[in-house]
Design a protein around this motif. Structure first.
Motif, short mmCIF file in Angstrom:
data_model
loop_
_atom_site.label_atom_id
_atom_site.label_comp_id
_atom_site.label_asym_id
_atom_site.label_seq_id
_atom_site.Cartn_x
_atom_site.Cartn_y
_atom_site.Cartn_z
N TYR A 274 19.38 -41.18 -9.89
CA TYR A 274 18.95 -40.69 -8.58
C TYR A 274 19.90 -41.21 -7.52
CZ TYR A 274 14.36 -39.87 -10.75
OH TYR A 274 13.35 -39.44 -11.55
N SER A 275 20.14 -40.40 -6.52
CA SER A 275 20.87 -40.89 -5.36
C SER A 275 19.89 -41.50 -4.38
CB SER A 275 21.63 -39.73 -4.69
OG SER A 275 20.73 -38.73 -4.30
N THR A 276 20.36 -42.43 -3.56
CA THR A 276 19.48 -43.08 -2.60
C THR A 276 19.10 -42.10 -1.50
OG1 THR A 276 20.57 -45.19 -3.01
CG2 THR A 276 19.29 -45.01 -0.98
N PRO A 277 17.81 -41.97 -1.17
CA PRO A 277 17.40 -41.08 -0.11
C PRO A 277 18.06 -41.47 1.21
CG PRO A 277 15.52 -41.84 -1.37
CD PRO A 277 16.68 -42.64 -1.80
N ALA A 278 18.51 -40.48 1.96
CA ALA A 278 19.20 -40.78 3.20
C ALA A 278 18.58 -40.12 4.41
CB ALA A 278 20.67 -40.34 3.08
N THR A 279 17.85 -39.03 4.24
CA THR A 279 17.29 -38.33 5.38
C THR A 279 15.83 -38.02 5.15
OG1 THR A 279 17.72 -36.12 4.55
CG2 THR A 279 19.53 -37.20 5.69
N ASP A 280 15.17 -37.55 6.19
CA ASP A 280 13.77 -37.17 6.09
C ASP A 280 13.61 -35.73 5.64
OD1 ASP A 280 12.83 -39.15 8.92
OD2 ASP A 280 12.69 -39.62 6.81
N GLU A 281 14.71 -35.03 5.42
CA GLU A 281 14.63 -33.62 5.06
C GLU A 281 15.18 -33.41 3.66
OE1 GLU A 281 15.25 -31.91 9.58
OE2 GLU A 281 16.67 -31.39 8.01
N SER B 81 17.16 -30.73 1.49
CA SER B 81 17.94 -29.52 1.66
C SER B 81 18.17 -28.77 0.36
CB SER B 81 19.31 -29.86 2.28
OG SER B 81 20.01 -30.80 1.47
N SER B 82 17.94 -29.45 -0.77
CA SER B 82 18.14 -28.79 -2.06
C SER B 82 17.29 -29.47 -3.11
CB SER B 82 19.62 -28.84 -2.48
OG SER B 82 19.93 -30.14 -2.94
N SER B 83 17.21 -28.85 -4.28
CA SER B 83 16.41 -29.42 -5.37
C SER B 83 17.02 -30.69 -5.92
CB SER B 83 16.26 -28.39 -6.50
OG SER B 83 17.54 -28.06 -7.02
N ASP B 84 18.27 -30.98 -5.58
CA ASP B 84 18.93 -32.18 -6.09
C ASP B 84 18.81 -33.37 -5.15
OD1 ASP B 84 19.82 -30.85 -8.36
OD2 ASP B 84 21.55 -30.05 -7.30
N SER B 85 18.11 -33.20 -4.05
CA SER B 85 18.01 -34.30 -3.09
C SER B 85 16.57 -34.77 -2.98
CB SER B 85 18.51 -33.83 -1.71
OG SER B 85 17.73 -32.77 -1.23
N VAL B 86 16.44 -35.98 -2.46
CA VAL B 86 15.11 -36.53 -2.23
C VAL B 86 15.03 -36.92 -0.77
CG1 VAL B 86 14.72 -37.28 -4.60
CG2 VAL B 86 15.92 -38.78 -3.03
N THR B 87 13.90 -37.48 -0.38
CA THR B 87 13.69 -37.76 1.03
C THR B 87 13.24 -39.19 1.24
OG1 THR B 87 12.27 -37.22 2.91
CG2 THR B 87 11.38 -36.76 0.74
N ALA B 88 13.56 -39.74 2.41
CA ALA B 88 13.14 -41.10 2.74
C ALA B 88 11.64 -41.21 2.83
CB ALA B 88 13.79 -41.54 4.05
#
Length: 276
Positions: A3-10, A12-19
Motif C-alpha cells: 500500500y502507498s501511504t495515504p496523502a489526501t482526503d480524496e 481519485s482512483s481505485s489504486d489510491s486510499v484516503t487519509a
C-alpha cells in the motif's frame, strides 16, 4: 501488502486510499482505522471507496489472516455523513445516499463474505451505518464506555448497510423492531446481554484486547474459518438437506487442504498444529 501511504482526503482512483482511513499490517493482521474524528468518523464517499479498496486487497492477499476495524478519537463511527449528502444534493439528498450506499454496501458484502475473520473494535459511539458496519463483522469487542444507537429512523431514514439483515439475526425480530422503533441508546453491558457484541472490555485496553483476539484467530486455520463462515451465512436460505450437502463438500475440501492435512497430522502426532 503493498500500500502507498495515504496523502489526501480524496480518492481519485481505485489504486489510491484516503487519509480518512488509516491502515497498517502487523503479524498478518490488517488494522483499519476510520479517521474523520472531527465528524465522529462519519462515512463519506471517499472513506467508503477507500474502505472497499483495502478490504478487496485484503481478500486477495494470502498473507493477511485477519482484519480489525476501529475508529479514531471518541467514536467508532457515527454513520453516513448527512452533511455530505445534503451538500451534494440539497433538494434530493436521497440521490447522495444512492451513490454512497452503492459503495458502502460493497464494503458490507466484502466483510460478510471475507474468507478470513473480521473484528470490530468499538471504541466509542457506533450509530446508524456505523452500527451496522460493526454488526457485519464476525466478532465485536466493545469498550465499556461505548454505546450503540440505531439512529436512522429518528432522522427519517430507513436502515442501510445490511442493518435489516444482521440485526434481526443477532437479536431476533422482536428485539430488532424494538431497537428500530424506540431508538434508545444501548450501553455496552446491554449490548452484551442482547448478543450484539462478543466482549466488553475496559476502554483503556480495547485495542490490546482486539489485537489479542485477532492474533488468536490468525493462528487458527483461516481457510476453514472462511468455509464455516460461508456455510453459516448460506444456512439462512437453505433447507437442511441443502445445508448437509454443502457441509459434506466443505469438510472434504477442508480435509484435503494443507490446513486440514496439518490439523489431522497434529492430532495423530499429539502436537499443536502450526497453520502459519
Amino acid at each position: 501488502m503493498s500500500y502507498s501511504t495515504p496523502a489526501t482526503d480524496e480518492v481519485s482512483s481505485s489504486d489510491s486510499v484516503t487519509a480518512a482511513l488509516l491502515f497498517y499490517v502487523h503479524n498478518h493482521i490488517l488494522y483499519l482505522t476510520l479517521n474523520r474524528p472531527s465528524v465522529l468518523n462519519a462515512i463519506d464517499l471517499a472513506m467508503a471507496i477507500a474502505l472497499h479498496h483495502l478490504l478487496a486487497q485484503a481478500r486477495a492477499n494470502q498473507t493477511i489472516r485477519a482484519i480489525v476495524i476501529t475508529g479514531s478519537g471518541r467514536a467508532f463511527c457515527a454513520g453516513g455523513d448527512l452533511k455530505f449528502a445534503m451538500a451534494a444534493n440539497p433538494d434530493t439528498p436521497g440521490d447522495s445516499f444512492l451513490v454512497l450506499t452503492e459503495v458502502l454496501h460493497r464494503c458490507i458484502e466484502e466483510i460478510c463474505t471475507m474468507p478470513k475473520p473480521v473484528i470490530a473494535a468499538i471504541n466509542g459511539a457506533a450509530a446508524g451505518a456505523g452500527l451496522f458496519l460493526a454488526l457485519a463483522c464476525d466478532l465485536r469487542v466493545m469498550a465499556n464506555t461505548a454505546y450503540l444507537k440505531q439512529s436512522n429512523t429518528s432522522y427519517g431514514l430507513s436502515l442501510p448497510a445490511g442493518g435489516t439483515f444482521t440485526l434481526p439475526r443477532l437479536v431476533g425480530m422482536g428485539r430488532a423492531l424494538e431497537i428500530v422503533m424506540l431508538d434508545d441508546p444501548i450501553p455496552a453491558a446491554r449490548a452484551y446481554e442482547l448478543g450484539l457484541v462478543n466482549r466488553v472490555v475496559e476502554a483503556s485496553s480495547l485495542i490490546e484486547q482486539a489485537q489479542s483476539l485477532a492474533e488468536r484467530v490468525a493462528q487458527m486455520p483461516v481457510g476453514v474459518l472462511g468455509r464455516v463462515k460461508q456455510l453459516m451465512n448460506q444456512s439462512c436460505y437453505n433447507t437442511l438437506n441443502q445445508q448437509l450437502h454443502l457441509e459434506q463438500q466443505a469438510i472434504a475440501i477442508s480435509a484435503n487442504s494443507s490446513e486440514g492435512r496439518e490439523g489431522i497430522s497434529a492430532f495423530i502426532q499429539k502436537r499443536r498444529p502450526a497453520y502459519i
